[in-house]
Write a protein that holds these residues in place. Sequence first.
Motif, mmCIF file in Angstrom:
data_model
loop_
_atom_site.group_PDB
_atom_site.id
_atom_site.type_symbol
_atom_site.label_atom_id
_atom_site.label_comp_id
_atom_site.label_asym_id
_atom_site.label_seq_id
_atom_site.Cartn_x
_atom_site.Cartn_y
_atom_site.Cartn_z
ATOM 1 N N LEU A 200 0.842 -1.197 0.000
ATOM 2 C CA LEU A 200 0.000 0.000 0.000
ATOM 3 C C LEU A 200 0.868 1.234 0.000
ATOM 4 O O LEU A 200 1.487 1.575 0.977
ATOM 5 C CB LEU A 200 -0.931 -0.042 1.202
ATOM 6 N N ILE A 201 0.917 1.824 -1.143
ATOM 7 C CA ILE A 201 1.810 2.955 -1.328
ATOM 8 C C ILE A 201 1.028 4.238 -1.095
ATOM 9 O O ILE A 201 -0.058 4.418 -1.606
ATOM 10 C CB ILE A 201 2.382 2.957 -2.755
ATOM 11 N N TRP A 202 1.619 5.086 -0.317
ATOM 12 C CA TRP A 202 0.924 6.299 0.082
ATOM 13 C C TRP A 202 0.721 7.212 -1.119
ATOM 14 O O TRP A 202 -0.326 7.755 -1.331
ATOM 15 C CB TRP A 202 1.756 7.010 1.147
ATOM 16 N N HIS B 27 -1.338 6.482 8.932
ATOM 17 C CA HIS B 27 -1.903 5.955 7.675
ATOM 18 C C HIS B 27 -1.516 4.484 7.496
ATOM 19 O O HIS B 27 -2.371 3.615 7.307
ATOM 20 C CB HIS B 27 -1.366 6.795 6.506
ATOM 21 N N HIS C 119 -3.666 0.776 7.822
ATOM 22 C CA HIS C 119 -3.685 -0.336 6.858
ATOM 23 C C HIS C 119 -3.476 -1.665 7.585
ATOM 24 O O HIS C 119 -4.194 -2.638 7.352
ATOM 25 C CB HIS C 119 -2.560 -0.186 5.831
ATOM 26 N N GLU D 19 -7.603 2.718 1.295
ATOM 27 C CA GLU D 19 -6.957 4.032 1.344
ATOM 28 C C GLU D 19 -7.846 5.083 1.994
ATOM 29 O O GLU D 19 -7.357 6.020 2.613
ATOM 30 C CB GLU D 19 -6.548 4.483 -0.067
ATOM 31 N N ALA E 277 -7.545 4.689 5.693
ATOM 32 C CA ALA E 277 -6.186 5.018 6.136
ATOM 33 C C ALA E 277 -5.979 6.532 6.213
ATOM 34 O O ALA E 277 -5.078 7.003 6.898
ATOM 35 C CB ALA E 277 -5.150 4.397 5.198
ATOM 36 N N TYR F 261 -7.698 7.607 -3.816
ATOM 37 C CA TYR F 261 -7.469 8.015 -2.425
ATOM 38 C C TYR F 261 -8.494 9.075 -2.013
ATOM 39 O O TYR F 261 -9.108 9.014 -0.957
ATOM 40 C CB TYR F 261 -6.074 8.626 -2.279
HETATM 41 ZN ZN LIG Z 1 -2.228 3.743 1.869
#
Ligand SMILES: [Zn+2]
Length: 763
Positions: free
Chosen positions: A26-28, A139, A143, A199, A202, A251
């Motif tokens: 899970l990439i911000w 965040h 997750h 997302e 998060a 997001y």
């Molecule tokens: Zn995320």
Amino acid sequence: MIEVVIVSSSLNFVLRLTPIVGAIALIWSFDALAQDEPRWTHPELKWNTIETEHFFVHFHEGAEQTGKLTAKIAEDIYKPITSLYGYEPNGKVHFIIIDYDDFSNGSAYYLDNKVEIWASAMDFELRGTHSWLRNVITHEYTHMISLGAARKITRHIPAAYVQWLGYEDEKRPDVLYGYPNRILSYPLPFTVMPPWFAEGVAQHQRPELEYDLWDSHRDMLLRTAVVENKMLTYSEMNAFGKNSIGSERVYNQGYSLSGYIARNYGEASLQQIAANMRSPMRFSFDSAIKKATGKSGGQIYDEWKKHLQEAYAQQLREIQAHTVTGELVQAKGSGNFYPRWSPDGSKLAYLSNAGADYLGQTALVLREGVGGKDKLIKAGVHYAFSWSPDGTQLAYSRKSEKNPHHSVVYDLYLYDIKNKKEKRLTHAARAHSPSWSPDGKTLACVLNGDGAQNIALYDIAANQLKIITSHKTQEQAYTPQWSPDGRQILYSYSQARGRSLRLYDVASGEITPVNLQHSTNGESSGGKPTDARDAVFSPDGQKIYFSWDVTGIFNIYSYDLATQQTAPLTNVVGGAFMPSANGNGELVFSTFVAEGYKIAHLKTPQPVPPEVTQYLPSPDRNIQLAAVNGDLAHLNLNGIKHGAYDDKQIPNFEVKPYNDHYSAISILPRVMMDYGTVKLAPPSIAIRIMICSCWWIMTSSACRCFSKPTIKCVTPAQMATIFFIIWRKSISARGAVGITSTIRSSVLFTAATMPRFRSSIAD
Ligand SMILES: [Zn+2]
């Protein structure tokens, strides 16, 4: 046969893990994936560890303050986040702090109890300014908890895979077995959560803590999408887009929609939705929403969309009747930034990603006059840049890997326009956003390191950098600008939320804030910090032009240094940023519309009556979540809520040298229907013994797989029925795995198993 694929085993935490099959990295910020995600490990660094009640924090030399602060923040949020989902992870979660690249992101490897955090608080053009560490730690930890709460079985089995093979009855002479003619493959993920929800929650986090919040940038992205009819559909929210704007909309809409569910159906419904997905046979996210709220996800989406259309129409009533937008002079690309007049006011230079997909892919472009032709100067330039006082050169920053140990960081460069030659000034300085002093001798710039950004002066002749501010972890400086008389440097400052303008006196070193006043609706910000950014001086030095969100929408303002009067110069529905004025008073700026950032031109800017810039209050503003949920009443939030915490105070944690930690083995069972027989196949007896030992350790139960190589447990008809039900459910569930990702996974899995498939053919 029994076949189990080992997907993750005995991997050193510090050496970077490849995301495992079936898990979600899970990439911000998905910009990272586009071009500049760091790829190098750093074995030369010395690593240390802090162990707290619920966490391990690993950090390398040079990131000690960030490491200690991470331990403090992680313990601060442990109770509020686990309590929201009624779930506590088994085992301590590891945070790995990385600060050798100029890169802001975080990744949650939730099957490995591992979170990676990049310490730098770099600017991201689609989000506002927050306390980076509190934001990203909360965040990623959300997750870990929300995905853990939704997981169906042990995290050591992330997914399973079923496959059915069929054969021609007739045998060919060149084929050993029956000729294969049918293949059906289906992956079974044991954590099912669509991106918008993962997302969304998060970012929702615990709104009472305010470590992330619905800022003016987020509102701008959603508002323009609603007004210009560019919202993602409910189905589209199940997959990340192919460019910065599309990805961020997942997001953005996910954040707004999960907040809408929390406010209207109770915050506890977020916990119920995650808990409903825990059920082993529930693969439809839509049905989990329906069970928690009484309405399907699609119904709630429609309701929320209608609410947004009505709310924004109401909020924008005054503005839409009196817009001042300027004329669009560059509409190609989604990221056009920092238009800057040349010193004589005849040329324009700016950054543009025209032809590329991501906002980080900008190039420096030169244009003769406002309507002239573009000429590429240099690709890869990012953040603010500067003309030399004589207009013959440009100073800018761009990233390079040509550094010791391949750190990917910003350095300063000069470009001679006539000779078309670039000169690199610094090496691995982590310096960006240069501004040229009027005497031509010095560049003011931003220096990045250990979670802080400071202002520094670079002496061009002496090749020396000198830091002039004393920011510690979590204090940030942005876009320094020299005054035309060379006596002051203007910049934006942030400690936790929003930005303010500051003036640095070059002779005395004194720093004074610019006291901005808004004549009518200063209260629109609700008394909370506003965001004033991208400030520049007018060529005569009497005014400051800057971008400000005091009304809730970023517009360009002027500030008169003599009278201290502030006046709006634009009145846009989207946002107006990064102004630059020439000697004739013409203004250019970057303006945000649904499709991204464009360049606009205002030939004769005039003050706009402040009352017509009013962005009327949002109807969501007064709904208090704590009153709905109530569980926070049992927690002691003193000292951890926004405004109450002090991140300059860092507890003196015991720091020990890092010892290797290993993630547990995960297995991915494959159930195969072949020749009417159910097969679970190991490639060799040694692997079977290893898997079975691990299975025994994990489940503390005797393992039967030693004794029975072939297990016949399901008839072909039963298998086909199961397959059909799962397939139908996934397609019908708009909020489940998603059709695209299901097909993509099937193709991936099929491709992965093709060699075995082919091996049944003998030449
Ligand atoms: Zn995320």
